[in-house]
Scaffold this motif. Structure first.
Motif, mmCIF file in Angstrom:
data_model
loop_
_atom_site.group_PDB
_atom_site.id
_atom_site.type_symbol
_atom_site.label_atom_id
_atom_site.label_comp_id
_atom_site.label_asym_id
_atom_site.label_seq_id
_atom_site.Cartn_x
_atom_site.Cartn_y
_atom_site.Cartn_z
ATOM 1 N N GLU A 2 -3.638 1.425 10.885
ATOM 2 C CA GLU A 2 -3.599 2.312 9.723
ATOM 3 C C GLU A 2 -2.175 2.419 9.190
ATOM 4 O OE1 GLU A 2 -4.602 6.930 8.471
ATOM 5 O OE2 GLU A 2 -5.040 6.222 10.491
ATOM 6 N N ASN A 3 -2.035 2.178 7.910
ATOM 7 C CA ASN A 3 -0.720 2.261 7.283
ATOM 8 C C ASN A 3 -0.314 3.731 7.160
ATOM 9 O OD1 ASN A 3 1.502 2.218 5.452
ATOM 10 N ND2 ASN A 3 0.809 0.249 4.675
ATOM 11 N N LYS A 4 0.890 4.062 7.656
ATOM 12 C CA LYS A 4 1.372 5.442 7.626
ATOM 13 C C LYS A 4 2.236 5.715 6.400
ATOM 14 C CE LYS A 4 1.403 5.649 12.688
ATOM 15 N NZ LYS A 4 2.247 5.822 13.901
ATOM 16 N N PHE A 5 1.946 5.009 5.313
ATOM 17 C CA PHE A 5 2.721 5.149 4.088
ATOM 18 C C PHE A 5 2.723 6.594 3.599
ATOM 19 C CE2 PHE A 5 2.741 5.403 -0.554
ATOM 20 C CZ PHE A 5 3.934 4.772 -0.844
ATOM 21 N N LYS A 172 -1.151 -3.657 3.949
ATOM 22 C CA LYS A 172 -1.708 -2.877 5.060
ATOM 23 C C LYS A 172 -0.678 -2.591 6.150
ATOM 24 C CE LYS A 172 -6.613 -4.163 4.786
ATOM 25 N NZ LYS A 172 -7.735 -4.825 5.505
ATOM 26 N N ASN A 173 0.274 -3.499 6.321
ATOM 27 C CA ASN A 173 1.159 -3.396 7.484
ATOM 28 C C ASN A 173 2.583 -2.949 7.172
ATOM 29 O OD1 ASN A 173 -0.441 -4.605 9.954
ATOM 30 N ND2 ASN A 173 -0.916 -5.899 8.183
ATOM 31 N N GLU A 175 5.027 -0.142 5.551
ATOM 32 C CA GLU A 175 4.952 1.274 5.195
ATOM 33 C C GLU A 175 5.829 1.635 4.004
ATOM 34 O OE1 GLU A 175 5.614 3.593 8.706
ATOM 35 O OE2 GLU A 175 4.006 2.588 9.826
ATOM 36 N N TYR A 200 -4.615 1.033 -2.264
ATOM 37 C CA TYR A 200 -3.315 0.920 -1.597
ATOM 38 C C TYR A 200 -2.299 1.836 -2.279
ATOM 39 C CZ TYR A 200 -5.523 -3.300 0.237
ATOM 40 O OH TYR A 200 -6.390 -4.186 0.834
ATOM 41 N N ASN A 202 0.695 2.295 -1.649
ATOM 42 C CA ASN A 202 2.036 1.696 -1.671
ATOM 43 C C ASN A 202 2.128 0.509 -2.631
ATOM 44 O OD1 ASN A 202 0.336 0.229 0.045
ATOM 45 N ND2 ASN A 202 2.024 -0.532 1.298
#
Length: 349
Positions: A2-5, A172-173, A175, A200, A202
């Motif tokens: 899970e992306n923590k953006f 996805k990867n 942040e 997305y 980000n």
């Protein structure tokens, strides 16, 4: 994974704290009311078509873009060309002499110029031999101060699009922010990433009216992103960054849907003509696949062939100094008549 953006973690502290300049036109937005006397902006009162300040939020142009691209107005920022949009992204999210960005040469040169201008480290990761991102190397370059990855797709000067799998992996990867420059997307078979904007947070997409829309002279760049990202960029953009004449010309051109489609189709047809002929020329060593309005070719001697074409009255771009582009020339697709002349000259070399 899970992306923590989190956009809050990326914005520069001073930008987060600042209060944007409020123009007279921000405070009174109803431009179409009849019999209104405007005495609020210290303008010249004598009407000449451009004596009033332009709409600072370019509402009419954005309304057309929302219809064409199925996005909300609060997901759009317009700039004085894409270069201003890119500069605003640097200034909003990258702390000078602290942060870094990642670019993937050979690519659009302004990313590196703007990084230098804003005192941001530019970490370059060369594309692979088939001009695709090297994901493992990119991920190794990322640290806590990496704010942005720039992807030009279709890429300039190579002409190819990046694979959806590679782009999706980075979204996805990573942040930080992934900026996809789609200046040439109208000439590509692949779909724009616009329809993935809501997936997305980000993702930032930049487009332009300079290429397929034929409006390079008016300088209008477009940024699509989440409402959160756009609100931050709006904080720092110059109040009247897109002038009245540009807004009017953009509206006129955006209404010429069928004409634009015709011109794009013609450019793509002429691209295919050149792609058929170029490989048969003795001095052309390789013709690279393209989804843009230009073709990259490797020749025996780029400097020699460039000068020969100049002598014949044809200006192309010599890209031999760019990474992975030794002895490469970039040919923009012209009209049918221009391409006939180009082919005639090429066959004489």
């Amino acid at each position: 994974m899970e992306n923590k953006f989190n956009i809050i973690n990326l914005v520069r502290d001073n930008v987060m704290r600042m209060k944007p300049y409020s123009t007279a036109r921000d405070e009174f937005e109803d431009f179409d009311m009849a019999d209104i006397i405007y005495l609020d902006a210290n303008e010249n009162p004598y009407e000449n078509g451009v004596n009033r300040y332009p709409d600072p939020q370019q509402g009419n142009v954005k309304s057309v873009l929302t219809t064409l691209n199925k996005v909300s107005k609060n997901q759009i920022l317009l700039g004085n060309g894409s270069d201003e949009v890119l500069d605003l992204i640097f200034r909003a999210f990258c702390e000078p002499k602290v942060d870094n960005v990642i670019t993937l040469p050979p690519t659009y040169g302004m990313y590196g110029v703007l990084a230098n201008l804003n005192a941001i480290e530019n970490r370059e990761v060369l594309l692979s031999s088939d001009f695709q991102p090297k994901l493992e190397q990119i991920m190794r370059e990322i640290d806590s101060n990496t704010k942005i990855i720039f992807l030009c797709s279709p890429n300039n000067p190579t002409g190819n699009s990046f694979s959806q799998e590679n782009v999706r992996y980075l979204l996805k990867n990573f942040e930080g922010l992934v900026v996809i420059d789609e200046a040439y997307i109208d000439f590509a078979e692949k779909e724009s990433w616009l329809n993935k904007l809501s997936d997305y947070p980000n993702l930032i997409i930049t487009q332009t009216l300079s290429k397929a829309y034929g409006l390079a002279g008016i300088r209008l760049g477009i940024c699509y992103a989440s409402a959160d990202v756009i609100s931050i960029l709006n904080k720092i953009k110059p109040p009247y960054n897109v002038n009245e004449l540009t807004q009017r010309r953009a509206l006129d051109r955006l209404g010429e849907t069928e004409k634009i489609k015709f011109e794009i189709a013609s450019i793509v047809r002429q691209r295919e003509v050149l792609l058929t002929i170029l490989p048969n020329l003795k001095f052309v060593k390789k013709t690279y696949p393209t989804e843009a309005n230009f073709i990259l070719i490797k020749v025996d001697d780029a400097n020699k062939r460039y000068n020969e074409l100049i002598a014949k009255g044809i200006v192309i771009r010599n890209r031999t100094t760019q990474p992975l582009c030794e002895n490469c020339l970039r040919l923009t697709i012209g009209t049918e008549e221009e391409n006939k002349k180009l082919i005639e000259v090429l066959k004489q070399l």
